[in-house]
Motif scaffolding. Structure first.
Motif, short mmCIF file in Angstrom:
data_model
loop_
_atom_site.label_atom_id
_atom_site.label_comp_id
_atom_site.label_asym_id
_atom_site.label_seq_id
_atom_site.Cartn_x
_atom_site.Cartn_y
_atom_site.Cartn_z
N VAL A 156 0.82 -1.21 0.00
CA VAL A 156 0.00 0.00 0.00
C VAL A 156 0.86 1.26 0.00
N ARG A 157 1.93 1.25 0.79
CA ARG A 157 2.80 2.43 0.83
C ARG A 157 3.47 2.68 -0.51
N HIS A 158 3.67 1.62 -1.28
CA HIS A 158 4.30 1.75 -2.60
C HIS A 158 3.28 1.50 -3.71
N ARG A 159 2.02 1.86 -3.45
CA ARG A 159 0.96 1.60 -4.43
C ARG A 159 1.31 2.25 -5.77
N GLY A 160 0.98 1.53 -6.82
CA GLY A 160 1.32 1.99 -8.15
C GLY A 160 2.68 1.55 -8.61
N GLN A 161 3.47 0.95 -7.71
CA GLN A 161 4.80 0.45 -8.06
C GLN A 161 4.82 -1.08 -7.99
N ILE A 162 5.57 -1.68 -8.90
CA ILE A 162 5.77 -3.13 -8.83
C ILE A 162 6.94 -3.41 -7.90
N LEU A 163 6.67 -4.16 -6.84
CA LEU A 163 7.73 -4.53 -5.89
C LEU A 163 8.18 -5.96 -6.19
N SER A 164 9.46 -6.13 -6.40
CA SER A 164 10.00 -7.46 -6.66
C SER A 164 9.96 -8.30 -5.40
N ARG A 165 10.14 -9.59 -5.57
CA ARG A 165 10.19 -10.47 -4.40
C ARG A 165 11.33 -10.06 -3.47
N GLN A 166 12.48 -9.70 -4.06
CA GLN A 166 13.62 -9.31 -3.23
C GLN A 166 13.32 -8.04 -2.45
N GLN A 167 12.65 -7.07 -3.08
CA GLN A 167 12.28 -5.85 -2.36
C GLN A 167 11.35 -6.17 -1.20
N LEU A 168 10.38 -7.03 -1.44
CA LEU A 168 9.45 -7.40 -0.38
C LEU A 168 10.16 -8.17 0.73
N LEU A 169 11.10 -9.02 0.37
CA LEU A 169 11.88 -9.71 1.40
C LEU A 169 12.64 -8.70 2.26
N ASP A 170 13.24 -7.69 1.62
CA ASP A 170 13.99 -6.67 2.37
C ASP A 170 13.06 -5.87 3.27
#
Length: 215
Positions: A156-170
């Motif tokens: 939600v904080r990064h809505r409109g952006q595609i977050l990679s699996r690695q970004q989400l892991l971080d």
């Protein structure tokens, strides 16, 4: 919102940047006072977080110039412990003063308060309560796990952006997590069962997102 973090310790910059990016802020960094002022004048910064003891120009000197030329918020970080130092920082215009060592989450909360950004998030039918670590859908507590809560908040904080699996892991599991990236897929699947199947979008080979413009 954009935050400037200036500190001559690279590890401190890396850790603080990660925490603020996790909360959805844009982050600019500087390793000395002159660089901090260059960034401040070049970028539209909403808050400057300045270490007191920096090369070339101190955080106090940078704070004084920022306050003389703008109404932007300034938070001073310092290892100094004397009350006179805190008084000096506040007297030249600093809005907040935090002594080292501190927990990054405390700094984030202080920064949010300065920015008036400590209120809960809303997204479509969801209401996110950051203090209670709860998410409500149409007023009903979804009973999310801590990981599910952090995962949804990051999206939600990064809505409109595609977050990679690695970004989400971080963002969710931490920079020191070295597990299988497929754990993200498992948690997204469980999260969808609670928030709604269509709320989280899958981008094959890229990652996940939620749509922008639905606060």
């Amino acid at each position: 919102m954009r935050i400037l973090i200036a500190d001559d310790e690279q590890d401190m910059l890396r850790i603080l940047s990660a925490y603020f990016k996790k909360e959805g802020y844009e982050v600019c960094t500087a390793e000395n006072g002159e660089e901090a002022l260059d960034v401040f004048y070049r970028e539209k910064v909403d808050l400057a977080i300045l270490d007191w003891m920096m090369p070339k120009q101190s955080g106090i000197e940078v704070c004084r110039e920022i306050k003389a030329r703008s109404d932007k918020k300034v938070l001073i970080l310092t290892a100094k412990s004397e009350e006179e130092d805190e008084l000096k920082a506040l007297s030249i215009g600093a809005d907040e003063y935090i002594r080292k060592p501190f927990h990054p989450k405390i700094l984030v909360l202080r920064a949010k308060k300065l920015l008036g950004d400590e209120k809960g998030l809303r997204y479509q039918s969801l209401r996110i309560d950051p203090e209670g670590n709860k998410i409500y859908k149409d007023g009903i507590d979804l009973q999310l796990t801590k990981t599910e809560f952090e995962l949804m908040c990051s999206l939600v904080r990064h809505r409109g952006q595609i977050l990679s699996r690695q970004q989400l892991l971080d963002f969710v599991w931490g920079l020191d997590y070295f597990g299988d990236a497929r754990t993200v897929d498992t948690h997204v699947r469980r999260l969808r069962e609670k928030v709604g199947e269509n709320m989280i979008k899958t981008h094959r080979g890229l990652g996940y997102s939620v749509e922008a413009g639905d606060e």
